[in-house]
Design a protein around this motif. Structure first.
Motif, PDB file in Angstrom:
ATOM      1  N   HIS A   1      14.620  75.285 -47.577  1.00 27.29           N
ATOM      2  CA  HIS A   1      13.527  74.736 -48.376  1.00 27.29           C
ATOM      3  C   HIS A   1      12.515  75.792 -48.810  1.00 27.29           C
ATOM      4  O   HIS A   1      11.386  75.446 -49.191  1.00 27.29           O
ATOM      5  CB  HIS A   1      12.809  73.631 -47.585  1.00 27.29           C
ATOM      6  CG  HIS A   1      13.700  72.510 -47.150  1.00 27.29           C
ATOM      7  ND1 HIS A   1      14.138  71.520 -48.006  1.00 27.29           N
ATOM      8  CD2 HIS A   1      14.275  72.241 -45.940  1.00 27.29           C
ATOM      9  CE1 HIS A   1      14.925  70.682 -47.343  1.00 27.29           C
ATOM     10  NE2 HIS A   1      15.022  71.101 -46.088  1.00 27.29           N
ATOM     11  N   GLY A   2      12.900  77.066 -48.745  1.00 22.89           N
ATOM     12  CA  GLY A   2      12.011  78.122 -49.220  1.00 22.89           C
ATOM     13  C   GLY A   2      10.710  78.248 -48.461  1.00 22.89           C
ATOM     14  O   GLY A   2       9.703  78.711 -49.004  1.00 22.89           O
ATOM     15  N   GLY A   3      10.708  77.824 -47.207  1.00 18.84           N
ATOM     16  CA  GLY A   3       9.507  77.952 -46.386  1.00 18.84           C
ATOM     17  C   GLY A   3       8.513  76.816 -46.529  1.00 18.84           C
ATOM     18  O   GLY A   3       7.432  76.858 -45.942  1.00 18.84           O
ATOM     19  N   ARG A   4       8.869  75.766 -47.301  1.00 19.38           N
ATOM     20  CA  ARG A   4       7.973  74.614 -47.475  1.00 19.38           C
ATOM     21  C   ARG A   4       8.628  73.365 -46.901  1.00 19.38           C
ATOM     22  O   ARG A   4       9.795  73.078 -47.171  1.00 19.38           O
ATOM     23  CB  ARG A   4       7.659  74.397 -48.961  1.00 19.38           C
ATOM     24  CG  ARG A   4       6.933  75.586 -49.599  1.00 19.38           C
ATOM     25  CD  ARG A   4       6.618  75.311 -51.063  1.00 19.38           C
ATOM     26  NE  ARG A   4       5.648  74.222 -51.204  1.00 19.38           N
ATOM     27  CZ  ARG A   4       4.341  74.394 -51.144  1.00 19.38           C
ATOM     28  NH1 ARG A   4       3.829  75.602 -50.940  1.00 19.38           N
ATOM     29  NH2 ARG A   4       3.522  73.383 -51.307  1.00 19.38           N
ATOM     30  N   PHE A   5       7.872  72.613 -46.114  1.00 17.62           N
ATOM     31  CA  PHE A   5       8.411  71.401 -45.497  1.00 17.62           C
ATOM     32  C   PHE A   5       8.667  70.311 -46.533  1.00 17.62           C
ATOM     33  O   PHE A   5       7.875  70.148 -47.478  1.00 17.62           O
ATOM     34  CB  PHE A   5       7.436  70.854 -44.460  1.00 17.62           C
ATOM     35  CG  PHE A   5       7.598  71.452 -43.094  1.00 17.62           C
ATOM     36  CD1 PHE A   5       8.385  70.825 -42.129  1.00 17.62           C
ATOM     37  CD2 PHE A   5       6.984  72.648 -42.777  1.00 17.62           C
ATOM     38  CE1 PHE A   5       8.536  71.392 -40.881  1.00 17.62           C
ATOM     39  CE2 PHE A   5       7.132  73.214 -41.518  1.00 17.62           C
ATOM     40  CZ  PHE A   5       7.920  72.588 -40.567  1.00 17.62           C
ATOM     41  N   PRO A   6       9.750  69.540 -46.372  1.00 18.38           N
ATOM     42  CA  PRO A   6       9.936  68.347 -47.206  1.00 18.38           C
ATOM     43  C   PRO A   6       8.765  67.391 -46.988  1.00 18.38           C
ATOM     44  O   PRO A   6       8.158  67.386 -45.907  1.00 18.38           O
ATOM     45  CB  PRO A   6      11.238  67.727 -46.669  1.00 18.38           C
ATOM     46  CG  PRO A   6      11.916  68.834 -45.940  1.00 18.38           C
ATOM     47  CD  PRO A   6      10.845  69.719 -45.403  1.00 18.38           C
ATOM     48  N   ILE A   7       8.445  66.584 -47.984  1.00 16.49           N
ATOM     49  CA  ILE A   7       7.277  65.700 -47.872  1.00 16.49           C
ATOM     50  C   ILE A   7       7.652  64.256 -47.601  1.00 16.49           C
ATOM     51  O   ILE A   7       6.764  63.421 -47.389  1.00 16.49           O
ATOM     52  CB  ILE A   7       6.402  65.775 -49.139  1.00 16.49           C
ATOM     53  CG1 ILE A   7       7.156  65.206 -50.350  1.00 16.49           C
ATOM     54  CG2 ILE A   7       5.942  67.199 -49.400  1.00 16.49           C
ATOM     55  CD1 ILE A   7       6.270  65.052 -51.586  1.00 16.49           C
ATOM     56  N   ASP A   8       8.942  63.933 -47.593  1.00 15.66           N
ATOM     57  CA  ASP A   8       9.359  62.545 -47.370  1.00 15.66           C
ATOM     58  C   ASP A   8      10.092  62.429 -46.030  1.00 15.66           C
ATOM     59  O   ASP A   8      10.560  63.417 -45.463  1.00 15.66           O
ATOM     60  CB  ASP A   8      10.262  62.060 -48.497  1.00 15.66           C
ATOM     61  CG  ASP A   8      11.535  62.881 -48.600  1.00 15.66           C
ATOM     62  OD1 ASP A   8      12.589  62.392 -48.145  1.00 15.66           O
ATOM     63  OD2 ASP A   8      11.468  64.028 -49.086  1.00 15.66           O
ATOM     64  N   VAL A   9      10.209  61.199 -45.544  1.00 16.56           N
ATOM     65  CA  VAL A   9      10.793  60.944 -44.227  1.00 16.56           C
ATOM     66  C   VAL A   9      12.233  61.413 -44.152  1.00 16.56           C
ATOM     67  O   VAL A   9      12.639  62.068 -43.184  1.00 16.56           O
ATOM     68  CB  VAL A   9      10.684  59.444 -43.878  1.00 16.56           C
ATOM     69  CG1 VAL A   9      11.490  59.120 -42.622  1.00 16.56           C
ATOM     70  CG2 VAL A   9       9.226  59.049 -43.677  1.00 16.56           C
ATOM     71  N   ASP A  10      13.037  61.092 -45.156  1.00 15.45           N
ATOM     72  CA  ASP A  10      14.454  61.462 -45.114  1.00 15.45           C
ATOM     73  C   ASP A  10      14.636  62.980 -45.078  1.00 15.45           C
ATOM     74  O   ASP A  10      15.476  63.498 -44.336  1.00 15.45           O
ATOM     75  CB  ASP A  10      15.194  60.874 -46.318  1.00 15.45           C
ATOM     76  CG  ASP A  10      15.358  59.361 -46.223  1.00 15.45           C
ATOM     77  OD1 ASP A  10      15.268  58.836 -45.092  1.00 15.45           O
ATOM     78  OD2 ASP A  10      15.563  58.713 -47.260  1.00 15.45           O
ATOM     79  N   GLY A  11      13.873  63.692 -45.877  1.00 15.60           N
ATOM     80  CA  GLY A  11      13.979  65.145 -45.882  1.00 15.60           C
ATOM     81  C   GLY A  11      13.565  65.758 -44.556  1.00 15.60           C
ATOM     82  O   GLY A  11      14.204  66.688 -44.050  1.00 15.60           O
TER      83      GLY A  11
END
Length: 312
Positions: free
Chosen positions: A62-72
């Motif tokens: 993810h390029g060092g950025r956390f996913p913002i949704d539950v599934d991710g």
């Protein structure tokens, strides 16, 4: 860090972690050994391994950025339903309700959920989701958790301070302390084993690494036998490392006791003194006793070493 551990215990570890690895990229670049050393003493070491694996996954996928949704978020190592919902709601205001023990207690009382835990968990999650507001999801999630932590406590809940006192089904029945219903936990059966502390003449002790999977995975330990219900001291002594030179193992009086989440453990400690030139057996290494504080040793092994060193 706060999973299964108090804020008071976590505080110093958290500060040291952030000082040493202030970003996800920095943690991902660290070695697992260094992370385990920094975690030593907090227990539940799978959390440290998952934290490290999660940082690497965030950087690589993810390029060092956390996913913002539950599934991710749930697709990352070590992140389950609760943590995914908590991060999504609190960090990104995503519409999700994290359900921890505090929230389970609030919801089970609010709706008087008669089904016992853990079977009631899916129902409690659905009921919690039904309370979700349209806006300020993160604030609601934290408020719900704080309500359970400070007002809707396990014993003597402060119902008169609760904003939901008038609509709480358990309160209306006068049974608030009887929720949530819980199935009795089976007591873990005692396991026993032997621990072999080899001390070399140059103030070193023999250590080896535990397997990568299972209890205390990848942590350091002194050599030992299996931890079994039907422990036999005579058979266990055959697990002692072979150091040659007529090394003799002496049993230390008493046992070292340690309580894991699912079972209690008793270890019989044996000590041997080896010559300075003694080579380490395959899979083990000699470590300076003065460096033990910096090694990735679980608490049970620190107890073993303390017992051995004070009696050696």
């Amino acid at each position: 860090m706060l999973q299964q551990t108090t804020v008071r215990a976590v505080g110093p570890y958290y500060a040291r972690f952030l000082s040493r690895w202030p970003t996800v990229d920095a943690l991902a670049a660290a070695s697992l050994d260094d992370v385990l050393r920094a975690w030593a003493g907090l227990g539940y070491y799978a959390r440290a391994r998952n934290l490290h694996a999660c940082a690497k996954a965030v950087v690589e996928r993810h390029g060092g950025r956390f996913p913002i949704d539950v599934d991710g978020l749930r697709g990352l190592p070590g992140i389950g339903d609760y943590t995914a919902a908590a991060v999504a709601a609190i960090a990104f205001d995503f519409p999700a309700v994290p359900v921890d023990g505090n929230v389970e207690r609030v919801v089970s009382r609010l709706f008087a959920v008669d089904e016992a835990l853990p079977a009631a968990k899916p129902l409690i999650r659905r009921l919690a989701a039904s309370l979700l507001p349209r806006h300020r999801t993160g604030d609601f999630a934290q408020a719900l958790m704080d309500l359970g932590a400070t007002v809707c406590s396990p014993k003597r809940p402060a119902c008169v301070l609760c904003p939901w006192e008038g609509v709480c089904s358990a309160r209306a029945r006068g049974e608030q302390e009887m929720f949530p219903r819980k199935m009795p936990k089976p007591e873990g059966k005692l396991r026993r084993g032997a621990a072999f502390v080899a001390l070399r003449a140059d103030s070193r002790v023999l250590l080896r690494r535990r397997p990568e999977k299972g209890l205390l995975a990848s942590m350091m330990e002194v050599p030992g036998s299996e931890w079994k219900h039907d422990f036999d001291k005579g058979r266990a002594r055959r697990s002692a490392p072979r150091l040659g030179g007529g090394t003799r193992w002496r049993e230390v009086p008493g046992v070292v006791r340690h309580l894991f989440t699912h079972f209690p453990l008793e270890l019989t400690v044996f000590v041997a003194h080896a010559q300075r030139a003694t080579a380490a057996p395959k899979g083990a290494r000699w470590v300076k006793i003065g460096d033990l504080a910096d090694d990735a040793l679980p608490n049970v092994m620190r107890k073993v070493l303390a017992r051995a060193l004070e009696r050696s």
